[in-house]
Design a protein around this motif. Structure first.
Motif, short mmCIF file in Angstrom:
data_model
loop_
_atom_site.label_atom_id
_atom_site.label_comp_id
_atom_site.label_asym_id
_atom_site.label_seq_id
_atom_site.Cartn_x
_atom_site.Cartn_y
_atom_site.Cartn_z
N ALA A 68 -1.36 4.57 10.40
CA ALA A 68 -2.38 3.60 10.78
C ALA A 68 -3.10 3.05 9.55
O ALA A 68 -3.28 1.83 9.41
N LEU A 69 -3.48 3.94 8.63
CA LEU A 69 -4.18 3.50 7.43
C LEU A 69 -3.28 2.68 6.51
O LEU A 69 -3.73 1.70 5.89
N VAL A 70 -2.02 3.07 6.40
CA VAL A 70 -1.08 2.32 5.54
C VAL A 70 -0.98 0.88 6.01
O VAL A 70 -1.07 -0.07 5.20
N TYR A 71 -0.79 0.66 7.31
CA TYR A 71 -0.62 -0.70 7.80
C TYR A 71 -1.92 -1.50 7.80
O TYR A 71 -1.88 -2.73 7.78
N LEU A 72 -3.05 -0.81 7.79
CA LEU A 72 -4.33 -1.52 7.66
C LEU A 72 -4.65 -1.86 6.21
O LEU A 72 -5.32 -2.86 5.93
N LEU A 73 -4.15 -1.05 5.28
CA LEU A 73 -4.52 -1.21 3.87
C LEU A 73 -3.48 -1.92 3.01
O LEU A 73 -3.81 -2.48 1.96
N TYR A 74 -2.21 -1.90 3.43
CA TYR A 74 -1.15 -2.49 2.62
C TYR A 74 -0.49 -3.63 3.40
O TYR A 74 0.19 -3.39 4.39
N PRO A 75 -0.70 -4.88 2.98
CA PRO A 75 -0.18 -6.03 3.74
C PRO A 75 1.34 -6.13 3.68
O PRO A 75 1.97 -5.62 2.75
N THR A 76 1.90 -6.80 4.68
CA THR A 76 3.36 -7.00 4.73
C THR A 76 3.84 -7.78 3.53
O THR A 76 4.85 -7.44 2.91
N CYS A 77 3.12 -8.84 3.19
CA CYS A 77 3.49 -9.70 2.06
C CYS A 77 2.35 -9.77 1.05
O CYS A 77 1.18 -9.81 1.44
#
Length: 641
Positions: A68-77
């Protein structure tokens, strides 16, 4: 530090350390992320205090928070806004929490089904695996993703593989079931260690950093070595070694200490390619320094099946030899270029530093004492976390405010994400290895290639470990190399701990070995030097890491695995003299500038002294002594002319 230099250091860190390139939220979204991170740390502290949950439950909650934190903190692009979350990332964050939550919700049913997966299980498991792979791409980088994809491809392509690599192949259902619904895949030993020991030690490191320990280490290193020949370079070596006791990233260490030490080295007269190399070699060595060893020490204890304190003891002498080699390299370079140190009146006083901020190091001393006394790593880390907060309160200048204590919880959760995701991805690799038996097949291939002889096997294992370690963070680096490369040495009769330490060293040294030398490239980014030349210089300074692993395989006495205290002392002393000879040969200076034949003889003498054995030690010392006396006499003659 000037604002422009600080900005440059931050840019370098984001370029070479993907874990540092995060979103920069403000307002409500920042509070949401902080709340999730704090809840994550509170959960870990609660289970550490009152008892860890069942393996899959503990690891499932750990992974759910992490994804959850990874996808909130590291954008796709990278091109997307860093201040506003994209809807896709928000959806992935929810799925990242939901996929592991399914295991928690369905835990009893999954146990009763005993390995049989339903259609819903298959979908959730496949989504969970894909989420881990995508999180790996964002936080760890493409090299790790490529390794994972190769192993997944191998799992399906078994019937079409040649020779010993062939196997029956796995169906999608078999693979998903094994990787996601057992403790042999994603929720295996690496994630288990991450969800217990590693998280607490990283949280401990976050609090130590918040107290200002890093600045204290740099000031202390200045006070101890800043006045000596080439002082700033020796400060870099010493401070990076001290920071390495709690740091988990070579690149982060390069930027953290290098942003201060590299400009000092350049100002003194070191070439920019050499200045960046010094910091890269020293910071990489921080991953070899106990008690944390880039969080790999805890995994090694689990994989090898020995107490954690045995790993710490085994790593001490090799780490000291490594830093001695780097220190000698910068010393001889300073002598060769006649570089002086910083005037003593411009340096902090040791006694003043210890009086004002020495209490900040007490938690580090205590944690080592607790580990030696028999405390579990988890309990020792828990006590040390509390003590780091208490010790900071001993002086007003270092006292942490309540809000800083809370922010420490958030920072610890953020700092663990890279290790967490790497451990989950490494679980995929281990899962494929255990299901297909490819580990033993690769070991057999290495043995066949080397003709069943130990030294060629060690050489090919070294090359394999360096290649596998390129661009991969410490924890995942060790998991990959120990799974794929170490079995070959074990099959040759090498002690398991020595085999694991061997591949660990060469996996780590990939950080300064061109062409993919991330620590060296980060050093070049700060110094403004050439990345490749910085990498070559860093490899020369890190020469000990290329030699010592061979020694502790051939004679494990320096790992404290065998022999008496006298044997250990003799091996260490002769190895140190050997490092003097090797470093002087590579730099080209001992008591005077070395001529080509002298450099060759010093290499031979150095290697003979590093190799255990009375005869080789005597010959090596004789060669070294003759060249040293000859150079001193030549230098004296030149000075008297």
């Amino acid at each position: 530090m000037k604002e422009s230099e600080a900005k440059r250091a931050e840019d370098v860190l984001k370029e070479f350390d993907k874990e540092s390139d995060t979103m920069e939220y403000t307002g409500f979204m920042a509070k949401i992320v902080a709340a999730i991170a704090i809840a994550f740390s509170v959960f870990q502290l609660y289970t550490a205090t009152f008892g860890v949950l069942d393996a899959q439950l503990q690891r499932g909650i750990h992974l759910g928070f992490g994804l959850a934190l990874v996808y909130l903190l590291y954008p796709t692009c990278k091109s997307w806004s860093r201040h506003k979350i994209h809807p896709l990332d928000l959806v992935l964050a929810v799925l990242g929490a939901a996929a592991p939550a399914y295991i928690i919700y369905e835990f009893q049913n999954l146990v009763l089904r005993a390995g049989t997966v339903s259609d819903v299980d298959l979908v959730v498991g496949a989504v969970g695996i894909l989420l881990v792979i995508e999180a790996t791409r964002r936080v760890v980088g493409l090299p790790m993703v490529c390794v994972v994809l190769v192993f997944l491809g191998y799992a399906f392509a078994g019937p079409y593989m040649p020779g010993v690599l062939a196997h029956r192949g796995l169906t999608l259902s078999q693979l998903v079931s094994h990787l996601y619904f057992t403790t042999e895949g994603i929720f295996g030993i690496p994630l288990g260690v991450s969800s217990t020991f590693i998280f607490l030690f990283i949280l401990f490191g976050a609090y130590l950093e918040s107290t200002g320990l890093g600045k204290f280490f740099i000031d202390l290193a200045n006070a101890i070595a800043g006045w000596a020949s080439g002082g700033p370079a020796k400060v870099a070596v010493l401070s990076s070694g001290l920071m390495g006791t709690v740091s988990g990233s070579s690149v982060a260490n390069v930027v953290g200490t290098g942003s201060l030490t590299i400009p000092m080295m350049k100002k003194l007269g070191y070439h920019k390619n050499f200045a960046g190399a010094v910091e890269a070699a020293a910071s990489t060595g921080g991953q070899l320094m106990p008690p944390v060893m880039g969080a790999a020490a805890f995994l090694m204890a689990e994989f090898v099946g020995v107490p954690y304190i045995d790993i710490v003891k085994a790593a001490v002498v090799p780490a000291l030899l490594y830093f001695a080699g780097v220190w000698l390299g910068v010393h001889f370079e300073a002598k060769r270029k006649n570089l002086k140190g910083i005037p003593r009146d411009q340096l902090p006083k040791i006694l003043t530093l210890l009086k004002e901020r020495g209490h900040l190091a007490l938690p580090l001393i205590l944690i080592v004492y607790l580990l030696v006394s028999g405390y579990t790593p988890m309990r020792a880390a828990l006590v040390a976390i509390v003590l780091s907060i208490v010790c900071s309160a001993l002086r007003k200048s270092t006292r942490m405010k309540p809000i800083e204590i809370v922010r420490g919880l958030e920072k610890g959760a953020r700092n663990v994400l890279g290790v967490l995701v790497a451990c989950a991805a490494a679980g995929i690799i281990i899962g494929v290895v255990t299901k297909t038996g490819v580990g033993l097949k690769l070991a057999s291939g290495l043995l066949e290639l080397s003709g069943g002889m130990l030294l060629p096997t060690m050489f090919f294992t070294m090359i394999t470990a360096i290649i596998l370690g390129m661009g991969v963070p410490t924890t995942a680096n060790y998991v990959i190399t120990s799974t794929i490369a170490a079995p070959a040495l074990v099959q040759m009769g090498v002690p398991v701990l020595a085999a694991h330490m061997f591949v660990f060293y060469f996996g780590i040294i990939a950080d300064v070995t061109p062409p993919v030398a991330l620590a060296a490239y980060a050093g070049a980014g700060i110094s403004g030097g050439n990345a490749l030349k910085t990498g070559v210089n860093a490899s020369k300074l890190a020469i000990a890491a290329f030699i010592i692993p061979y020694i502790f395989v051939l004679s494990p006495v320096i790992l404290m695995m065998e022999g008496t205290a006298v044997d250990l002392l003799l091996s260490t002393v002769t190895a140190l003299i050997g490092m003097v000879a090797l470093s002087s040969a590579l730099i080209g200076y001992l008591a005077d500038n070395c001529r080509a034949p002298e450099r060759i003889l010093l290499v031979v003498g150095g290697l003979l002294m590093i190799k255990p054995g009375l005869l080789t030690d005597v010959i090596g010392i004789a060669i070294f002594a003759i060249i040293l006396l000859f150079q001193q006499r030549r230098k004296h003659q030149i000075q008297t002319v």
